[in-house]
Design an enzyme around this catalytic site. Structure first.
Site, PDB file in Angstrom:
ATOM      1  N   GLU A 493       1.393  -1.467   0.255  1.00  0.00           N
ATOM      2  CA  GLU A 493      -0.211   0.481   0.058  1.00  0.00           C
ATOM      3  C   GLU A 493       0.705   0.742   0.149  1.00  0.00           C
ATOM      4  OE1 GLU A 493      -2.796   0.507   3.298  1.00  0.00           O
ATOM      5  OE2 GLU A 493      -0.807  -0.741   4.723  1.00  0.00           O
ATOM      6  N   HIS A 509       2.438 -24.817  -2.671  1.00  0.00           N
ATOM      7  CA  HIS A 509       1.290 -25.554  -3.544  1.00  0.00           C
ATOM      8  C   HIS A 509       1.173 -24.213  -4.396  1.00  0.00           C
ATOM      9  CE1 HIS A 509       0.593 -28.816  -0.533  1.00  0.00           C
ATOM     10  NE2 HIS A 509       0.540 -27.761   0.315  1.00  0.00           N
TER      11      HIS A 509
END
Ligand code: M6R
Length: 613
Positions: A493, A509
């Site tokens: 941000e 994964h």
């Protein structure tokens, strides 16, 4: 998001309006404007960009500097692009009425069509301009500005906080609220209105928050509140405005964010003060108004929030399960509101919000109330809507948080949730001895933070090595998982670097496919149950040549096999380790953004308080 300021008194209005707008700059906005009223009528100036652009517009085309009544606004575009024509204040076509508006008028299209069919001409694409037309239309019959405003608002659907001035009564301001904060106050023959109490710091000793459905008439030094629909007089309590002198100044720091990072030890002390009972190994949180029987009968806890507050909430959900043995889950507030969740009997909904005004969190609070949950709030801003609507709750006492990137609020939220989990735990299954250990761990928080702040220069040097990166990952396990999510949010941000927070075990994964020598991984690996497994995950990253920044416990030499870029946190229990770790992440994000030359306190497209869905 949008900000409102208004002043009526004996002194010149313009300086008060401009300084109020500056105080609200942190909220995020794209244009600004003011309107002053004097015998010559209403004079309005607006500009796209920062308040400094409005200063320039005023220098080029001054307004009556002796005017003693006026309103001002900072706009965060919703309907219509950032442009002078869309900036507030909006005037009625004859210039008799000027309005500033926060919120969204849902039926604005129908209102515009109606006004156009009666001959009205619009000069902007905003929903707000309709309010100036409507109030003007009612003015002659109503006989007063407040009556005209209340009559106009009967036709309006949506949310609003408004301030209105009119040439008929050049020393009056009318304000009204439905769903968007309005705070008023008086001092020394003057009256003020703002959408944010911070804008009134130093101007008045106490403030009064309007409730939804309230309108008020401000005259120099006095105000009267009434119901918009019924017209009856209403009394609202005054709340002391307890901002310390300088609380909304940078105090020698280059940015508010850095100042607020360094304020964190004190913020935590204020948050914890008087709430920990060492002898009994528990916490005292009077604002919850919960007795032991109610706590004992809880069957579940849903924590809800947005953004950084959501990550603090995830940390808190872990603590509720660990200390109190109550099934606890975190849910994004927007999701809670719309997916029609099942709320079992004896469920507590804990809502978290720094500002106390976040639209999605407020909507979740209302939905939970409808479903019969016991609703509790943890807010920073005193008197904010979520705090008031929840009714039961505690304040963070972190002091005003001005930087758009939340820092001290996160740490205090973690501490507040920890105290709540401790209280619930001691009421249910936690022994006094275990409770005392948690009290000690919470009391140590300010010193844990100080130990990381002392490494500011070292963290700046590490940030220099990675400030040119385009992507980064943050990984952690257990309580370090919410810390990883928060670290990535801070970096993205304010530095605009693409960053993702992942559970350390999840990396393999999928996201591990993205790793190479240009993608740094910030590994959160303080001593604790996940330590050794996370070391294994660091090894997986190094095998793909990804550079690693480690945040590890003092004296833990294991990480040195993988990287020289190590920030140290003091030894502490697993439950509190996220606090110093997040401080290291805040400083890392801050320095990366600084080195990239980004506007740290007001990042692009972001607002401090997100009051739209
Ligand atoms: O005021 P709130 O805590 O309800 O705000 C929630 C989020 O909008 C806020 O935390 C946001 O994510 C910040 N930019 C984070 O730094």
């Amino acid at each position: 998001m949008c900000g409102i300021i208004g002043f009526t008194g004996r002194a010149a209005a313009l300086p008060v309006l401009l300084s109020g707008l500056r105080r609200m700059e942190y909220r995020g906005y794209d244009s600004a404007g003011v309107a002053v009223v004097s015998a010559g009528g209403i004079q309005c100036r607006r500009a796209v960009g920062k308040v400094s652009a409005l200063d320039a517009a005023l220098a080029a085309d001054p307004v009556d500097a002796s005017a003693t009544c006026g309103i001002g606004h900072t706009r965060w575009a919703t309907h219509g692009a950032p442009a002078v024509r869309n900036a507030h204040p909006h005037l009625s076509p004859d210039g008799r009425v000027a309005v500033v508006h926060n919120g969204i008028i849902d039926n604005y299209a129908a209102l515009r069509e109606g006004i156009k069919s009666r001959g009205g001409v619009f000069r902007s694409e905003t929903d707000s301009e309709a309010l100036a037309h409507l109030i003007r239309e009612k003015l002659d019959d109503a006989g007063s500005l407040i009556e005209a405003t209340c009559r106009a608002l009967q036709n309006v659907e949506g949310t609003y906080g408004i301030a209105v001035v009119c040439t008929d009564a050049p020393d009056e301001i009318v304000v009204a609220r439905k769903g968007s904060p309005v705070v008023i106050g008086t001092a020394d023959g003057a009256s003020f209105v703002a959408s944010d109490a911070a804008a009134l710091a130093g101007r008045t000793q106490s403030v009064t928050f309007l409730d939804d459905g309230d309108a008020a008439l401000l005259k120099p030094g006095s105000f009267e509140i009434r119901s918009i629909s019924a017209g009856a007089a209403v009394v609202r309590p005054a709340t002391p405005l307890d901002f310390a002198p300088g609380a909304v100044e940078k105090g020698g720091f280059e940015h508010f964010m850095l100042k607020e990072i360094f304020e964190q030890p004190e913020a935590l002390e204020n948050c914890l003060r008087g709430r920990l009972l060492s002898e009994d190994g528990t916490a005292k949180l009077s604002g919850l108004h919960l007795d032991a029987r109610e706590i004992a009968s809880l069957s579940g806890i849903v924590v809800t929030a947005c953004g950084t507050s959501y990550y603090a909430g995830l940390h808190g959900a872990y603590a509720f399960e660990q200390f109190a043995g109550i099934p606890a889950r975190i849910e994004q507030a927007a999701e809670f509101r719309y997916r029609n969740p099942i709320v079992a009997p004896d469920t507590a909904l804990v809502s978290l919000s720094q500002s106390g005004e976040t639209a999605d969190t407020l909507a979740a609070v209302r939905e939970a109330k409808r479903k019969g949950a016991l609703v509790l709030s943890i807010c920073n801003v005193v008197g904010s809507t979520i705090a008031r609507e929840a009714g039961r709750g505690i304040y963070l006492h972190a002091g005003p948080e001005i930087g758009v990137a939340s820092t001290k609020a996160f740490l205090c939220q973690v501490a507040a949730l920890g105290m709540m989990a401790l209280l619930f735990g001691r009421t249910r299954r936690l022994s006094c001895e275990d409770g005392r250990a948690i009290v000690s761990a919470l009391e140590a928080l300010p010193d844990l933070v100080r130990a990381v702040l002392s490494q500011n220069d070292k963290i700046a040097a590490i940030a220099e090595k990675y400030a040119g990166a385009r992507d980064a990952f943050f990984i952690g396990r257990g309580y370090q998982y919410p810390a990883a999510l928060e670290g990535a949010l801070k970096l993205k941000e304010i530095s605009y670097l693409h960053a993702e927070g992942y559970h350390a075990a999840e990396l393999k994964h999928g996201p591990i496919a993205l790793l190479d020598e240009n993608v740094p991984v910030v590994a959160l690996v303080p001593q604790g149950p996940g330590h050794d497994k996370t070391l294994g995950n660091i090894q997986e990253c190094r095998a793909r040549n990804a550079p690693v920044v480690a945040i590890a416990t003092e004296g833990d030499s294991a990480v040195e096999a993988f990287t020289a870029d190590v920030v140290r946190v003091p030894p502490c229990p697993e439950f509190t380790a996220a606090v110093p770790v997040v401080v290291a992440e805040q400083l890392f994000a801050y320095h990366v953004a600084r080195l990239r030359g980004e506007p740290i306190d007001q990042p692009r497209n972001l607002a401090k308080s997100v009051t739209v869905e």
